[in-house]
Write a protein that holds these residues in place. Sequence first.
Motif, PDB file in Angstrom:
ATOM      1  N   PRO A   1     -42.751  -0.573   4.600  1.00 54.48           N
ATOM      2  CA  PRO A   1     -42.754   0.149   3.439  1.00 54.48           C
ATOM      3  C   PRO A   1     -44.553   0.397   3.389  1.00 54.48           C
ATOM      4  O   PRO A   1     -44.720   2.207   2.679  1.00 54.48           O
TER       5      PRO A   1
ATOM      6  N   ASN B   1     -46.999  -3.221  -0.019  1.00 57.55           N
ATOM      7  CA  ASN B   1     -47.620  -4.164   0.075  1.00 57.55           C
ATOM      8  C   ASN B   1     -46.854  -5.718  -1.372  1.00 57.55           C
ATOM      9  O   ASN B   1     -47.751  -6.141  -2.372  1.00 57.55           O
ATOM     10  N   CYS B   2     -45.816  -5.196  -1.433  1.00 61.73           N
ATOM     11  CA  CYS B   2     -44.831  -6.062  -2.895  1.00 61.73           C
ATOM     12  C   CYS B   2     -45.129  -6.942  -3.172  1.00 61.73           C
ATOM     13  O   CYS B   2     -44.685  -7.802  -4.505  1.00 61.73           O
TER      14      CYS B   2
ATOM     15  N   LYS C   1     -42.501  -8.804  -2.214  1.00 59.61           N
ATOM     16  CA  LYS C   1     -41.073  -9.416  -2.733  1.00 59.61           C
ATOM     17  C   LYS C   1     -40.658 -10.283  -1.728  1.00 59.61           C
ATOM     18  O   LYS C   1     -39.679 -10.437  -1.425  1.00 59.61           O
TER      19      LYS C   1
ATOM     20  N   PHE D   1     -45.866  -9.442   6.563  1.00 62.17           N
ATOM     21  CA  PHE D   1     -44.906  -9.587   7.226  1.00 62.17           C
ATOM     22  C   PHE D   1     -44.371  -8.918   8.071  1.00 62.17           C
ATOM     23  O   PHE D   1     -43.025  -9.978   9.080  1.00 62.17           O
TER      24      PHE D   1
ATOM     25  N   CYS E   1     -37.447  -7.804   2.650  1.00 66.38           N
ATOM     26  CA  CYS E   1     -37.666  -6.917   3.073  1.00 66.38           C
ATOM     27  C   CYS E   1     -36.738  -6.159   2.872  1.00 66.38           C
ATOM     28  O   CYS E   1     -35.562  -5.498   2.488  1.00 66.38           O
ATOM     29  N   PRO E   2     -36.487  -6.261   0.539  1.00 67.63           N
ATOM     30  CA  PRO E   2     -35.864  -4.958  -0.204  1.00 67.63           C
ATOM     31  C   PRO E   2     -35.679  -3.514   0.224  1.00 67.63           C
ATOM     32  O   PRO E   2     -34.661  -2.849   0.138  1.00 67.63           O
TER      33      PRO E   2
HETATM   34  S1  SF4 Z   1     -41.260  -6.490   0.942  1.00 65.26           S
HETATM   35 FE1  SF4 Z   1     -42.615  -7.611   1.617  1.00 65.26          FE
HETATM   36  S2  SF4 Z   1     -42.892  -6.089   3.839  1.00 65.26           S
HETATM   37 FE2  SF4 Z   1     -41.471  -5.290   2.225  1.00 65.26          FE
HETATM   38  S3  SF4 Z   1     -42.581  -3.733   1.514  1.00 65.26           S
HETATM   39 FE3  SF4 Z   1     -42.780  -6.264   0.554  1.00 65.26          FE
HETATM   40  S4  SF4 Z   1     -44.402  -6.316   0.809  1.00 65.26           S
HETATM   41 FE4  SF4 Z   1     -44.065  -5.088   2.379  1.00 65.26          FE
END
Ligand code: SF4
Length: 456
Positions: free
Chosen positions: A13, A16-17, A19, A28, A42-43
Amino acid sequence: MALTGLQIFKLLPKTNCKKCGMPTCLAFAMQLAQKRAKLEDCPDVSEEAKEQLAAAAAPPMQLVTFGTGEAQVQVGQETVMFRHEEKFHNPTIVAVTVSDKLTGEDLKKRIESVNSLQFERVGTKLGVKAIAVINDSGSDDAFAEACATIKGASDLALILVTESPEAMAAAVGKTADAVPLLAQAAPDTAEAMAKIAKESSCPLVAKAESIETLSELTEKIKAEGVEDIVLSLDGLSFRDQLFNLSRMRALSLKKVFRPLGYPSLSFVADPASRRGGVDSDSDQQAAMAVSLICKYSSIVVVDTVEPSALLPMLTAIMNIFSDPQIPVQVEPKVYPIGEPDEKSPLMFTTNFSLTYYTVESDVEASRIPSYILVVDTEGTSVLTAYSGDKLNEKTVADAMAKANVESLVKHRKLIIPGYVAVMSGKLEEATNWEVMVGPRECSMLPKYLQEVWRKD
Ligand code: SF4
């Protein structure tokens, strides 16, 4: 082919969330490429990306299973061209033919001959793993009857060999619960054979005369809903067969060419000219089968039931499919040979299988009941272990104490291999046992035990 970190990154996606526990999507992706992270972490990854990543992660060669219970065998899922690169994973299956022209006592005798092709070599059990039932009669009923009889009289996996979809359907009707391998679908019978394979959940052999036709054929069979496919090159000279088996292996592993990413089956004798139950030149079959095992047949089908022809094939498989980084070993302990007592000789050797079983057979040949103490040298031979300091007075003394050899014999004499005579003095000091230097070559052990031990 495995995707690089950057290729994976493009499918993520890119928000850079964090999660997933990583600071960025790129971090990742790099972890995922090195198989240090799981995609599920990665959800937010899309279904489309999941599909692409899963396809890239699939092994380049399919694993195919047939047979059930103890008779179940697996072929394929190889990952390297050459054994030293890692190891070969699923040993080649040797199958022996039984013609459906045989009936009554002749059929029974042939099945018993195939069932008996089981051997033991350096402590490992080797044997024929499958019976290939050949539709030589051309009759659907005779083929189905022979398959049913063989299923009831043998614990081996079944390979049903016929060109006729009608005969295959009849035979599968009587054997589907044994999950036989169905051989074989040609371009003109692919649809009908695939239907039988799909309905019975049995794997199917695809046969063609060229790699190009074979790859089209596997795509066609796959489109019919059959995933478990085995490749067979038909109608080629032996030289061309070997050459093309290597090409198929390279295309599937190096280029990840999915239409050829399956295990392979080779008939050592041409099915069309098979004389059902009659052995052709066994030595020639052995030589051809060993070449096919080396390059790169997953299943070889032979006509012979000669143990002298089967044993070289099975030995080749045993050697090629062992892990080159792990020597074949026996358990370190005391092995009684015959019925030894407190006056019997005690000698030691190392836990390298080949060394142990050679010593064992020579001690047996002496007809003097003995004890053999096996010292753990990480599967290395006597001289290699001594040179690497894995065989010294301490390791031998420790092995003697651990095996409690004092309770086995009263004489306190230990026979050591002649090649390590140099350790005699230190060993005597470490154990307080008298050291007797045995012969350098264990083939001389019978003479040594008869002449030196007995006199002593
Ligand atoms: S969970 Fe990790 S890999 Fe998935 S969008 Fe967020 S930062 Fe990117």
